[in-house]
Motif scaffolding. Structure first.
Motif, short mmCIF file in Angstrom:
data_model
loop_
_atom_site.label_atom_id
_atom_site.label_comp_id
_atom_site.label_asym_id
_atom_site.label_seq_id
_atom_site.Cartn_x
_atom_site.Cartn_y
_atom_site.Cartn_z
N UNK A 238 0.83 -1.20 0.00
CA UNK A 238 0.00 0.00 0.00
C UNK A 238 0.88 1.27 0.00
N UNK A 239 0.42 2.30 -0.73
CA UNK A 239 1.20 3.53 -0.80
C UNK A 239 1.01 4.37 0.47
N UNK A 240 2.06 5.08 0.83
CA UNK A 240 2.00 5.89 2.06
C UNK A 240 1.41 7.26 1.74
N UNK A 241 0.43 7.71 2.53
CA UNK A 241 -0.10 9.06 2.30
C UNK A 241 0.97 10.12 2.53
N UNK A 242 0.82 11.29 1.89
CA UNK A 242 1.75 12.39 2.14
C UNK A 242 1.56 12.88 3.56
N UNK A 243 2.63 13.31 4.17
CA UNK A 243 2.52 13.96 5.48
C UNK A 243 2.10 15.41 5.24
N UNK A 244 1.60 16.10 6.30
CA UNK A 244 1.29 17.53 6.14
C UNK A 244 2.50 18.32 5.65
N UNK A 245 3.71 17.95 6.11
CA UNK A 245 4.90 18.68 5.67
C UNK A 245 5.12 18.48 4.17
N UNK A 246 4.87 17.26 3.68
CA UNK A 246 5.05 17.01 2.24
C UNK A 246 4.00 17.77 1.41
N UNK A 247 2.79 17.85 1.95
CA UNK A 247 1.75 18.62 1.24
C UNK A 247 2.19 20.08 1.09
#
Ligand code: SF4
Ligand code: SF4
Length: 616
Positions: A238-247
């Motif tokens: 499963x792919x990892x969601x972006x973190x808020x910092x990555x957004x």
């Protein structure tokens, strides 16, 4: 080709459409791809395409008719998958014709509501775009095309059911999309992996824009989020969601790369739309407005909630529409309540715009705060006029209202007034969708007559002023009258039949109030002061030449002037209009229905407010 479906005879007797909703229609869950981050899990490969094709048109037709019978208008009917284009072209042709017909039938209402839709909209992976191009073109279908950015990840994650990449075909289809003459946009879902090479992502936006010719101003970005169904299917892959910092990193990088370029408008207007107040994710209770229908009749919240029991609202073949709508509002409220009212949200100066985020993602993340909170704050910061910050006292007042609506148990637990001896005991059902004043009116033909906004027209000088219930109208106009002004009320004759088997006994019933507060009754409420009540029996009204057949009229200029000594300088007067029997019905309904009583505690009748210029 199927032409738009014509008006049916049932339309002439259809009830008034008192509520509008957004309807996403999933005619099939079947998909020709096997993307690694798909939130639908195994549903896309297990769907029975043949069964879906056989019922896709009938289910949508049934649902639209059931909604209309319940006074509900789908102002937006969009097609979503699975992959809709796996259906046979004749089925797609019929679906497009049905949707176009729906928009045309409700053209006037939709226009009045500010909606300009007239063509079907489809979300597609473009896999079968070329063979269906001519069909889409004929129906002017608006297209949202899903791709992965950077394109290298398209090749890695957007695989066919056999697990093969098909990027070259996607590029050909994007070239074709560039030439497509109707509305179109690109949508891209991003996970943490998609953001490991942001420069490549930026290069590919330019490549698609400049080399393939697709206007990338029209693009929407979305973030993948943890999905239980995806996890069940993909396990460790499963792919990892972006973190808020990555957004935020993406947001900043896109601004650095595209500010001052021909794509700046898209960047600022469209790319981050999903995180702005116009989107469902910022609704107070999205379960009151957004619904997803499947061809088996199942209704869910939306694509994110599809297949999750907490977001299943019912089935259009088994459940009354009103029950489905009520379930939507209740289930969404329950999910919000389960995740609490986040401490940061309570004091956030943008709470009224954000409303704490999407309930499905809250559930998936086990969090009470929007998963794109930091990104939203950056958008608000960069657009302070579009998204102004509220003052702390406004936020506190909004937070109290919001808590009472979405976290009622918390509101009771935290409100000192409710814990003290002076308890305000409101039944919890008061917040149910079915108990709102508009729902009560929609369910009762006599209330519909009582609240009509096309039954009384007041002729003021040369102007014709339609009168609406003071409880329902959104604006108040105040007039200034003199003793010389023409003042004639025109009323639909059929109104005297409502709740009255002998219209000859019925009366035109007027009440004049003045905006000078007086304390009345057991509850010691401060209300506008009653000046006079006046009734005129039906047979004493004259035929209305100005309004034509089916209308009666009464000249009120003399009556109003007669009481001129009661009108005060600078104080509004409030003249109410109804019939004697509808007034009786209002009070009967108050006795019979507490939810109606509490919401119609002020006079519900059509009214006209004016200052009087006394020249004497
Ligand atoms: S659950 Fe989330 S995505 Fe679905 S309609 Fe509500 S806010 Fe939108
Ligand atoms: S703190 Fe974040 S999630 Fe909460 S209301 Fe403000 S912007 Fe929305």
């Amino acid at each position: 080709m199927n032409a738009p479906e014509p008006l049916s005879t049932a339309d002439s007797v259809a009830p008034a459409l008192t509520r509008s909703i957004h309807l996403l229609y999933v005619p099939t869950l079947n998909c020709n791809l096997s993307c690694s981050y798909c939130y639908l899990g195994t549903q896309t490969s297990e769907a029975d395409l043949r069964a879906d094709a056989g019922r896709a048109v009938a289910t949508l037709r049934h649902a639209l008719a059931a909604l209309e019978s319940a006074g509900v208008l789908a102002f937006n009917v969009s097609l979503h998958g699975g992959e809709v284009t796996t259906l046979p072209p004749p089925v797609l042709d019929e679906l497009f014709a049905l949707i176009r017909g729906h928009y045309l039938r409700h053209f006037d209402v939709l226009t009045a509501l500010g909606h300009r839709k007239s063509a079907p909209h489809i979300k597609t992976n473009l896999f079968r775009f070329a063979p269906l191009y001519e069909l889409f073109d004929r129906h002017k279908v608006s297209i949202s095309a899903s791709i992965d950015l950077p394109l290298a990840l398209h090749a890695r994650h957007r695989l066919t059911r056999k697990g093969e990449p098909w990027l070259e075909r996607t590029l050909d289809n994007l070239r074709l999309l560039a030439r497509y003459p109707h509305a179109k946009k690109i949508s891209a879902t991003l996970s943490a992996e998609h953001l490991t090479d942001i420069p490549a992502l930026i290069d590919d936006i330019w490549f698609i824009h400049r080399e393939l010719g697709v206007d990338m101003n029209q693009m929407n970005l979305m973030f993948a989020f943890p999905s239980a169904l995806n996890r069940e299917r993909m396990g460790e892959a499963v792919l990892t969601p972006c973190t808020p910092a990555q957004q935020l990193e993406l947001y900043d990088a896109l601004h650095a790369a595209f500010a001052g370029t021909e794509l700046e408008e898209g960047l600022r207007r469209h790319w981050f739309d999903e995180f702005k107040p116009s989107y469902c994710t910022n609704a107070v209770n999205c379960g009151e407005k957004f619904y997803l229908l499947q061809s088996d009749g199942e209704v869910y919240s939306c694509v994110r909630g599809q297949g999750l029991p907490e977001f299943r609202y019912g089935n259009v073949y088994a459940d009354p529409v009103v029950d489905i709508l009520v379930a939507g509002a209740q289930k969404v409220a329950a999910v919000h309540a389960a995740h609490g009212f986040d401490a940061g949200c309570r004091q956030c100066s943008h709470l009224p715009l954000c409303n704490t985020g999407c309930p499905v993602v809250k559930r998936q993340n086990a969090s009470g705060r929007s998963y794109t909170c930091d990104l939203q704050q950056a958008i608000y910061r960069d657009n302070p006029k579009t998204f102004p910050a509220e003052a702390p006292d406004e936020v506190a007042a909004y937070a109290r209202d919001y808590m009472q609506r979405m976290h009622p148990a918390l509101a009771i637990a935290e409100t000192p007034a409710l814990q003290s001896e002076a308890v305000l005991a409101l039944p919890h059902e008061l917040g149910d969708e079915s108990n709102t004043l508009r729902a009560l009116i929609a369910a009762d033909p006599l209330l519909q007559a009582l609240y009509r906004d096309d039954a009384f027209v007041l002729e003021v000088g040369d102007e014709l002023v339609p009168l609406a219930s003071q409880l329902l109208k959104r604006r108040n106009d105040w007039y200034t009258l003199t003793g010389d002004d023409r003042l004639v009320v025109h009323v639909r004759q059929e109104l005297f039949d409502a709740n009255c088997s002998e219209p000859v006994r019925n009366t035109l019933y007027l009440q004049m109030l003045r905006d000078t507060p007086v304390v009345y009754g057991d509850e010691r409420r401060s209300k506008q002061e009653h000046l006079f009540t006046w009734q005129l029996h039906t047979r004493c009204l004259e035929a209305s030449e100005r309004m034509g057949e089916g209308w009666l009229m009464a000249d009120l200029a003399g009556l109003v002037a007669l009481h001129r000594r009661l009108y005060r300088h600078g104080v509004r007067n409030n003249l109410f209009f109804t019939t004697g029997y509808l007034r009786d019905y209002h009070y009967q309904k108050q006795k019979a229905n507490a939810f109606y009583h509490i919401q119609a505690v002020n006079l519900p009748f059509q009214n006209f407010e004016f200052f009087y210029l006394n020249r004497e």
